[in-house]
Design an enzyme around this catalytic site. Structure first.
Site, PDB file in Angstrom:
ATOM      1  N   GLY A  14     -21.635  33.242  55.313  1.00 26.76           N
ATOM      2  CA  GLY A  14     -22.566  32.153  55.598  1.00 26.76           C
ATOM      3  C   GLY A  14     -22.174  30.885  54.854  1.00 26.76           C
ATOM      4  O   GLY A  14     -21.237  30.889  54.046  1.00 26.76           O
ATOM      5  N   MET A  15     -22.895  29.797  55.129  1.00 27.81           N
ATOM      6  CA  MET A  15     -22.533  28.520  54.494  1.00 27.81           C
ATOM      7  C   MET A  15     -22.649  28.612  52.970  1.00 27.81           C
ATOM      8  O   MET A  15     -21.740  28.194  52.244  1.00 27.81           O
ATOM      9  CB  MET A  15     -23.440  27.389  55.017  1.00 27.81           C
ATOM     10  CG  MET A  15     -23.118  26.070  54.351  1.00 27.81           C
ATOM     11  SD  MET A  15     -23.923  24.652  55.066  1.00 27.81           S
ATOM     12  CE  MET A  15     -25.589  24.848  54.534  1.00 27.81           C
ATOM     13  N   LEU A  42     -21.834  46.283  57.032  1.00 21.30           N
ATOM     14  CA  LEU A  42     -23.042  46.742  56.340  1.00 21.30           C
ATOM     15  C   LEU A  42     -24.240  45.929  56.833  1.00 21.30           C
ATOM     16  O   LEU A  42     -24.345  44.726  56.545  1.00 21.30           O
ATOM     17  CB  LEU A  42     -22.882  46.554  54.811  1.00 21.30           C
ATOM     18  CG  LEU A  42     -24.093  46.908  53.957  1.00 21.30           C
ATOM     19  CD1 LEU A  42     -24.439  48.393  54.059  1.00 21.30           C
ATOM     20  CD2 LEU A  42     -23.856  46.526  52.487  1.00 21.30           C
ATOM     21  N   SER A 110     -35.962  29.250  49.562  1.00 24.43           N
ATOM     22  CA  SER A 110     -35.923  27.976  50.286  1.00 24.43           C
ATOM     23  C   SER A 110     -37.143  27.151  49.880  1.00 24.43           C
ATOM     24  O   SER A 110     -38.187  27.704  49.512  1.00 24.43           O
ATOM     25  CB  SER A 110     -35.948  28.269  51.779  1.00 24.43           C
ATOM     26  OG  SER A 110     -36.416  27.155  52.480  1.00 24.43           O
ATOM     27  N   SER A 111     -37.037  25.834  50.015  1.00 22.08           N
ATOM     28  CA  SER A 111     -38.166  24.982  49.625  1.00 22.08           C
ATOM     29  C   SER A 111     -39.329  25.097  50.615  1.00 22.08           C
ATOM     30  O   SER A 111     -40.409  24.569  50.353  1.00 22.08           O
ATOM     31  CB  SER A 111     -37.718  23.521  49.492  1.00 22.08           C
ATOM     32  OG  SER A 111     -37.180  23.083  50.703  1.00 22.08           O
ATOM     33  N   CYS A 112     -39.133  25.827  51.740  1.00 16.74           N
ATOM     34  CA  CYS A 112     -40.254  26.005  52.675  1.00 16.74           C
ATOM     35  C   CYS A 112     -41.311  26.966  52.134  1.00 16.74           C
ATOM     36  O   CYS A 112     -42.338  27.174  52.761  1.00 16.74           O
ATOM     37  CB  CYS A 112     -39.769  26.454  54.041  1.00 16.74           C
ATOM     38  SG  CYS A 112     -39.152  28.129  54.039  1.00 16.74           S
ATOM     39  N   TYR A 139     -41.081  33.280  57.838  1.00 16.46           N
ATOM     40  CA  TYR A 139     -39.871  33.152  57.012  1.00 16.46           C
ATOM     41  C   TYR A 139     -40.244  32.834  55.568  1.00 16.46           C
ATOM     42  O   TYR A 139     -39.737  33.444  54.617  1.00 16.46           O
ATOM     43  CB  TYR A 139     -39.011  32.038  57.614  1.00 16.46           C
ATOM     44  CG  TYR A 139     -37.749  31.695  56.875  1.00 16.46           C
ATOM     45  CD1 TYR A 139     -36.638  32.510  56.955  1.00 16.46           C
ATOM     46  CD2 TYR A 139     -37.659  30.527  56.111  1.00 16.46           C
ATOM     47  CE1 TYR A 139     -35.454  32.178  56.297  1.00 16.46           C
ATOM     48  CE2 TYR A 139     -36.498  30.186  55.450  1.00 16.46           C
ATOM     49  CZ  TYR A 139     -35.399  31.021  55.548  1.00 16.46           C
ATOM     50  OH  TYR A 139     -34.240  30.685  54.892  1.00 16.46           O
ATOM     51  N   LYS A 143     -39.670  34.854  51.996  1.00 25.06           N
ATOM     52  CA  LYS A 143     -38.990  34.252  50.835  1.00 25.06           C
ATOM     53  C   LYS A 143     -39.873  34.344  49.583  1.00 25.06           C
ATOM     54  O   LYS A 143     -39.369  34.573  48.470  1.00 25.06           O
ATOM     55  CB  LYS A 143     -38.623  32.798  51.119  1.00 25.06           C
ATOM     56  CG  LYS A 143     -37.518  32.651  52.159  1.00 25.06           C
ATOM     57  CD  LYS A 143     -36.211  33.190  51.605  1.00 25.06           C
ATOM     58  CE  LYS A 143     -35.033  32.976  52.513  1.00 25.06           C
ATOM     59  NZ  LYS A 143     -33.839  33.666  52.034  1.00 25.06           N
ATOM     60  N   THR A 171     -33.161  22.862  48.122  1.00 22.43           N
ATOM     61  CA  THR A 171     -33.611  21.886  49.108  1.00 22.43           C
ATOM     62  C   THR A 171     -32.739  22.026  50.365  1.00 22.43           C
ATOM     63  O   THR A 171     -31.991  22.994  50.502  1.00 22.43           O
ATOM     64  CB  THR A 171     -33.498  20.469  48.508  1.00 22.43           C
ATOM     65  OG1 THR A 171     -34.062  19.543  49.416  1.00 22.43           O
ATOM     66  CG2 THR A 171     -32.056  20.066  48.215  1.00 22.43           C
ATOM     67  N   HIS A 186     -29.472  22.078  61.710  1.00 19.64           N
ATOM     68  CA  HIS A 186     -30.273  21.219  60.828  1.00 19.64           C
ATOM     69  C   HIS A 186     -29.863  19.760  61.052  1.00 19.64           C
ATOM     70  O   HIS A 186     -28.911  19.474  61.780  1.00 19.64           O
ATOM     71  CB  HIS A 186     -30.058  21.632  59.368  1.00 19.64           C
ATOM     72  CG  HIS A 186     -30.669  22.962  59.034  1.00 19.64           C
ATOM     73  ND1 HIS A 186     -29.985  23.958  58.373  1.00 19.64           N
ATOM     74  CD2 HIS A 186     -31.895  23.463  59.284  1.00 19.64           C
ATOM     75  CE1 HIS A 186     -30.778  25.012  58.231  1.00 19.64           C
ATOM     76  NE2 HIS A 186     -31.940  24.737  58.774  1.00 19.64           N
TER      77      HIS A 186
END
Ligand SMILES: NC(=O)c1ccc[n+]([C@@H]2O[C@H](COP(=O)([O-])OP(=O)(O)OC[C@H]3O[C@@H](n4cnc5c(N)ncnc54)[C@H](OP(=O)(O)O)[C@@H]3O)[C@@H](O)[C@H]2O)c1
Length: 327
Positions: A14-15, A42, A110-112, A139, A143, A171, A186
């Protein structure tokens, strides 16, 4: 970090996970110190497979950067997958790490997680003080559960077993390896793709949704990787002094924000688009401001290095180097 430390990076393709692997290698971590598994090798939602993997590998440290991630459209369309997959990934990895005697783990949230109407900038203590944004509530709940899993394992087993599981809340991130899909990207990758397409097609204007006035914060992903390694290896006394057992997560932000209009102008300059930028004010703006308060992390000795201008330039180079992303 010692040369004998073995590190599992979950979500290494992932990023963020790939940036953590890049950063660990740049810091001198040898190839055989870094453990990875692809999703095909996995499935982290499978408890028995995750336990068997930890039993075999017994990593000293875990970066938990695997998650089901997506924009508003994906969150709205697949809420069951967003809550189930993320709860399972976190619960499986954190419990399997504990059983395999892994002492250190860093969970990426995450900031959410913060309430929709939280005061700006949003400090860590805004957690669980109000109602979440409805579109990504499943989501965000997953988190928040990840933070509470780390805290609960520390509270129950920390002293006796010497475990120390921490959480960071980034962020908005951007950088190499971002998602450029048309319906699910995004804001920064979406703008890069749109301005690049407009440039190659000699389009006279690019139209952006909304008024351009909302303020947003962006952190370059290599800075996020550096912050993750910093928090993972922070001295326990410093970490404890700056956190609480039931309020232990740490915000990771750039520290200042830009308007969507300023961001669009910066992306246009980076890409070399010379046409006009118009704003379709009939379209919704979203929250007027979303900035996190990163003082807790700053007080523990970390600040970002990459400016928005530098980060956009590097991201656009990566976009150009990946021919499948271009139009
Ligand atoms: N990107 C941002 O702006 C941002 C901002 C704040 C926080 N974060 C957080 O940072 C973390 C990483 O985000 P990212 O942007 O790097 O996401 P990403 O690019 O989508 O990477 C997530 C990785 O997790 C893997 N994965 C997902 N489900 C899996 C499963 N069941 N088993 C094994 N692997 C699985 C994915 O593999 P497949 O693709 O093969 O499924 C992917 O490699 C997430 O926790 C996210 O909440 C990201």
């Amino acid at each position: 970090m010692m040369t004998s430390t073995r590190v599992y990076v979950a979500g290494h393709r992932g990023m963020v996970g790939s940036a953590i692997v890049r950063y660990l290698k740049a810091m001198g971590c040898a190839e055989d110190q870094i453990i990875t598994r692809t999703h095909a090798e996995l499935d982290l939602t499978n408890q028995s497979d995750v336990r068997a993997f930890f039993d075999k590998e017994r990593p000293d440290q875990v970066y938990l950067a695997a998650a089901k991630v997506g924009g508003i459209h994906a969150n709205n369309s697949y809420p069951a997958e967003f809550i189930y997959n993320n709860l399972m990934i976190e619960a499986n990895i954190i419990d399997a790490a504990f059983r395999a005697n892994t002492k250190k783990l860093l969970f990426l949230g995450s900031s959410c997680i913060y309430p929709k109407l939280a005061a700006q900038p949003m400090g860590e203590d805004a957690l669980l003080t109000g109602i979440l944004e409805a579109t990504n509530e499943p989501y965000a709940i997953a988190k928040i559960a990840g933070i509470k899993l780390c805290e609960s394992y520390n509270r129950q087993y920390g002293e006796m077993h010497g475990i120390d599981y921490r959480s960071v809340m980034p962020t908005n991130l951007y950088g190499p390896g971002d998602n450029y899909s048309l319906e699910n990207s995004h804001v920064i990758p979406a703008l890069i793709r749109r301005f690049h397409t407009a440039k190659v097609n000699n389009a006279p204007v690019v139209v952006i949704w909304g008024t351009g006035t909302p303020m947003r914060e962006f952190l370059y992903v290599d800075d996020m990787a550096a912050a993750s390694v910093h928090v993972m290896n922070l001295d326990q006394q410093i970490y404890r002094k700056n956190t609480h057992p039931m309020l232990s997560h740490i915000n990771v932000g750039y520290g200042s924000d830009v308007s969507i209009k300023e961001l669009a102008e910066s992306v246009a300059t980076t890409v070399g688009f010379a046409g006009d930028i118009d704003f379709d004010t009939s379209k919704p703006d979203g929250a007027p401001r979303k900035l996190i308060d990163s003082h807790r992390l700053n007080a523990m000795g970390w600040t970002p290095k990459v400016t928005l201008e530098q980060g956009l330039k590097r991201t656009y180079e990566d976009f150009l180097n990946n021919s499948e992303l271009r139009v």
